[in-house]
Design an enzyme around this catalytic site. Structure first.
Site, mmCIF file in Angstrom:
data_model
loop_
_atom_site.group_PDB
_atom_site.id
_atom_site.type_symbol
_atom_site.label_atom_id
_atom_site.label_comp_id
_atom_site.label_asym_id
_atom_site.label_seq_id
_atom_site.Cartn_x
_atom_site.Cartn_y
_atom_site.Cartn_z
ATOM 1 N N GLU A 1 -27.750 17.833 -86.492
ATOM 2 C CA GLU A 1 -27.854 16.427 -86.087
ATOM 3 C C GLU A 1 -29.325 16.011 -86.054
ATOM 4 O OE1 GLU A 1 -27.293 15.413 -81.885
ATOM 5 O OE2 GLU A 1 -26.430 17.411 -81.629
ATOM 6 N N CYS B 1 -23.328 18.099 -81.573
ATOM 7 C CA CYS B 1 -23.402 19.571 -81.507
ATOM 8 C C CYS B 1 -22.166 20.264 -82.060
ATOM 9 C CB CYS B 1 -23.595 20.021 -80.059
ATOM 10 S SG CYS B 1 -25.035 19.310 -79.290
ATOM 11 N N HIS C 1 -20.311 25.547 -75.706
ATOM 12 C CA HIS C 1 -21.555 24.868 -76.077
ATOM 13 C C HIS C 1 -22.434 24.813 -74.824
ATOM 14 C CE1 HIS C 1 -24.507 22.043 -77.236
ATOM 15 N NE2 HIS C 1 -24.030 21.065 -76.482
HETATM 16 P P1 HMG Z 1 -30.734 15.407 -63.257
HETATM 17 O O1 HMG Z 1 -30.054 14.164 -62.824
HETATM 18 O O2 HMG Z 1 -32.212 15.404 -63.146
HETATM 19 O O3 HMG Z 1 -30.255 16.668 -62.447
HETATM 20 O O4 HMG Z 1 -30.345 15.722 -64.760
HETATM 21 P P2 HMG Z 1 -29.273 16.781 -61.194
HETATM 22 O O5 HMG Z 1 -29.827 16.019 -60.060
HETATM 23 O O6 HMG Z 1 -27.857 16.527 -61.619
HETATM 24 O O7 HMG Z 1 -29.476 18.341 -60.889
HETATM 25 C C1 HMG Z 1 -29.091 19.298 -61.820
HETATM 26 C C2 HMG Z 1 -28.555 20.503 -61.058
HETATM 27 O O8 HMG Z 1 -29.653 21.109 -60.365
HETATM 28 C C3 HMG Z 1 -27.511 20.150 -60.005
HETATM 29 O O9 HMG Z 1 -26.580 21.198 -59.999
HETATM 30 C C4 HMG Z 1 -28.328 20.160 -58.708
HETATM 31 O O10 HMG Z 1 -27.544 20.421 -57.550
HETATM 32 C C5 HMG Z 1 -29.290 21.298 -58.991
HETATM 33 P P3 HMG Z 1 -24.994 20.873 -59.954
HETATM 34 O O11 HMG Z 1 -24.751 20.216 -58.661
HETATM 35 O O12 HMG Z 1 -24.731 19.936 -61.135
HETATM 36 O O13 HMG Z 1 -24.344 22.208 -60.171
HETATM 37 N N1 HMG Z 1 -30.536 21.253 -58.208
HETATM 38 C C6 HMG Z 1 -31.118 22.352 -57.711
HETATM 39 N N2 HMG Z 1 -30.765 23.654 -57.731
HETATM 40 C C7 HMG Z 1 -31.605 24.569 -57.129
HETATM 41 N N3 HMG Z 1 -32.762 24.194 -56.488
HETATM 42 C C8 HMG Z 1 -33.143 22.903 -56.440
HETATM 43 C C9 HMG Z 1 -32.308 21.909 -57.065
HETATM 44 N N4 HMG Z 1 -32.386 20.566 -57.209
HETATM 45 C C10 HMG Z 1 -31.300 20.179 -57.911
HETATM 46 N N5 HMG Z 1 -34.278 22.554 -55.821
HETATM 47 C C11 HMG Z 1 -28.991 16.395 -66.602
HETATM 48 C C12 HMG Z 1 -29.529 16.788 -65.239
HETATM 49 C C13 HMG Z 1 -28.265 17.593 -67.199
HETATM 50 C C14 HMG Z 1 -28.012 15.230 -66.445
HETATM 51 C C15 HMG Z 1 -30.185 15.975 -67.520
HETATM 52 O O14 HMG Z 1 -31.051 17.039 -67.690
HETATM 53 C C16 HMG Z 1 -29.740 15.434 -68.879
HETATM 54 O O15 HMG Z 1 -29.433 14.250 -69.009
HETATM 55 N N6 HMG Z 1 -29.718 16.305 -69.930
HETATM 56 C C17 HMG Z 1 -29.275 15.891 -71.294
HETATM 57 C C18 HMG Z 1 -27.783 15.665 -71.382
HETATM 58 C C19 HMG Z 1 -26.976 16.930 -71.350
HETATM 59 O O16 HMG Z 1 -27.479 18.020 -71.557
HETATM 60 N N7 HMG Z 1 -25.652 16.778 -71.143
HETATM 61 C C20 HMG Z 1 -24.754 17.902 -71.131
HETATM 62 C C21 HMG Z 1 -23.352 17.546 -71.534
HETATM 63 S S1 HMG Z 1 -23.294 16.640 -73.087
HETATM 64 C C22 HMG Z 1 -23.588 17.850 -74.302
HETATM 65 O O17 HMG Z 1 -23.559 19.012 -74.026
HETATM 66 C C23 HMG Z 1 -23.909 17.366 -75.685
HETATM 67 C C24 HMG Z 1 -25.371 17.492 -76.067
HETATM 68 O O18 HMG Z 1 -25.681 18.837 -76.343
HETATM 69 C C25 HMG Z 1 -25.667 16.616 -77.287
HETATM 70 C C26 HMG Z 1 -24.814 16.798 -78.529
HETATM 71 O O19 HMG Z 1 -23.620 17.006 -78.515
HETATM 72 O O20 HMG Z 1 -25.414 16.614 -79.604
HETATM 73 C C27 HMG Z 1 -26.303 17.032 -74.972
#
Ligand code: HMG
Length: 389
Positions: free
Chosen positions: A78, A110, A232
């Site tokens: 992609e 992906c 994935h």
């Molecule tokens: P965010 O909002 O900054 O993070 O973005 P958050 O607040 O949701 O925190 C993440 C995790 O860290 C949470 O864990 C927190 O609790 C934890 P969870 O509750 O979800 O299990 N946390 C901590 N843990 C330990 N110590 C601490 C601490 N603070 C918080 N101090 C987000 C996270 C993944 C949304 C962001 O990075 C993002 O937007 N990433 C890109 C999108 C993505 O990867 N999506 C995944 C699904 S879609 C997909 O897989 C397709 C893709 O590959 C593309 C394609 O298909 O081409 C992306």
């Protein structure tokens, strides 16, 4: 019997520890290490792109099995480099493949490497003497300073699909699921993706559950009859989330420790490479196979997700003697050989793109890989064998 005969990987020439990014973004490093399950991510050298990474991953596969019999090369990505010409045609030349090969590029976020694997299996079913080379190669880019920035990465997986495979025999049932959602996309004018992070996680979970239901409806095994699950992995915690979600969705009564043992061995490479988009689920499979546990005869699921969104759930069984076909030491070395960079160096690299004159530029010789992207002259991309460094 049709399946994956050989599988190899490549990644960018540099790596950054996510603690360095956490410091700039004012986040606790534990949020990335534990919250996302990522310790570092790969960053490409100036003269690396999806073609050089993909060809580097494919080279050992092609050299081991020989070029004879490969009549199709499917390039899944992609991170397209051209609206018309397939990245696979450049890889075909770098790999010195014969002219009698059909080459095409596939795209659906992906997911497309899994579509490629299924198309490959169909070609091999029609002519068992043929082998299909699948290359999955991507560079994940988000806006600097965004919450998605620590989930970037770069990597490639290459595998051959053949009759009488050495690694994984594919089972006939496969479940698929498609829904038009805007969780993540990259319009043609952008080098970085647009993402609604939290809704992308829900879209992923819904799609994988939908694909699993279809897999069961097509005669696939019960959740409890599957030994390992390769998901994935945009970040490795996503695999844990998906596995817990799917177990509940399937109504499976599996102890927590067993659930962890079913997915944890798939995470070793992605935790250090970051999101490699199309390659990610196959790097999960490779990490699992490279794990010291003997997996012979085990049923392994591949749960593939591509935003936008398409998911597929399928299974295969691990072949006896599969260990002889692995390169665990080489894969560990590929990760160790990456040069560690600090945040300033990483930021400078990320800001190279887009180029001020995208029609003409040269790239410094940085890669330690076998091929390099030397630059662009009059809108033509120049690829060449790299002299060892
Ligand atoms: P965010 O909002 O900054 O993070 O973005 P958050 O607040 O949701 O925190 C993440 C995790 O860290 C949470 O864990 C927190 O609790 C934890 P969870 O509750 O979800 O299990 N946390 C901590 N843990 C330990 N110590 C601490 C601490 N603070 C918080 N101090 C987000 C996270 C993944 C949304 C962001 O990075 C993002 O937007 N990433 C890109 C999108 C993505 O990867 N999506 C995944 C699904 S879609 C997909 O897989 C397709 C893709 O590959 C593309 C394609 O298909 O081409 C992306």
């Amino acid at each position: 019997m049709i399946g994956i005969d050989d599988l190899a990987m490549a990644t960018g020439g540099f790596r950054i520890d996510l603690a360095a990014i956490a410091e700039r973004l004012g986040a606790d490093p534990a949020k990335y290490y534990r919250g996302l399950g990522q310790t570092e991510m790969s960053v490409v050298a100036e003269d690396e792109d999806i073609v050089t990474l993909g060809a580097a991953a494919a080279l050992p596969v092609v050299e081991r099995a020989g070029r004879e019999g490969i009549r199709t090369l499917l390039f899944a990505t992609e991170t397209g480099i051209d609206q018309s010409k397939s990245a696979g045609v450049y890889a075909h030349r770098l790999l010195d493949l014969p002219p009698n090969v059909r080459v095409v590029e596939l795209k659906q976020a992906c997911y497309s490497a899994t579509a490629a694997m299924q198309f490959a299996a169909a070609l091999v079913a029609r002519n068992p003497a043929e082998k299909v080379l699948v290359i999955a190669s991507d560079i994940a880019r988000y806006e600097l300073g965004s919450t998605a920035e620590p989930t970037q990465g770069a990597g490639a997986a290459a595998f051959t699909v053949s009759a009488d495979p050495a690694l994984l025999a594919l089972e006939p049932a496969a479940g698929v699921f498609t829904e038009d959602v805007m969780d993540f996309w990259r319009p043609n004018h952008r080098v970085t993706a647009i993402v609604d992070g939290h809704s992308s996680i829900s879209a992923y979970l819904d799609a994988v559950a939908g694909a699993f239901d279809d897999y069961r409806a097509q005669g696939g095994s019960a959740f409890e009859a599957i030994d390992r699950f390769c998901y994935h992995q945009p970040f490795t915690k996503m695999a844990t989330k998906a596995h817990q979600y799917l177990a509940k969705h399937a109504g499976a009564d599996v102890p927590t420790a067993t659930l962890a043992a079913q997915v944890d061995p798939t995470m070793g490479y992605n935790r250090r490479i970051g999101n490699s988009y199309t390659a990610s689920v196959y790097l999960a499979l490779l990490a699992l196979l490279d794990d010291p546990t003997n997996l012979t005869g085990e049923r392994v699921a591949i749960a593939s997700y591509g935003s936008g969104a398409v998911a597929e759930f399928l299974t295969g069984t691990v072949m006896s003697g599969y260990r002889e076909q692995l390169r665990n030491g080489t894969n560990a070395q590929i990760l160790a050989d990456r040069g560690q960079i600090d945040d300033d160096t990483y930021l400078a690299r990320q800001r190279i793109m887009p180029r001020s004159d995208p029609s003409n530029y040269s790239n410094q010789h940085e890669t330690r890989g076998p091929f390099r992207f030397a630059g662009v002259r009059d809108d033509q991309r120049i690829y060449e064998a790299a002299t060892p460094r």
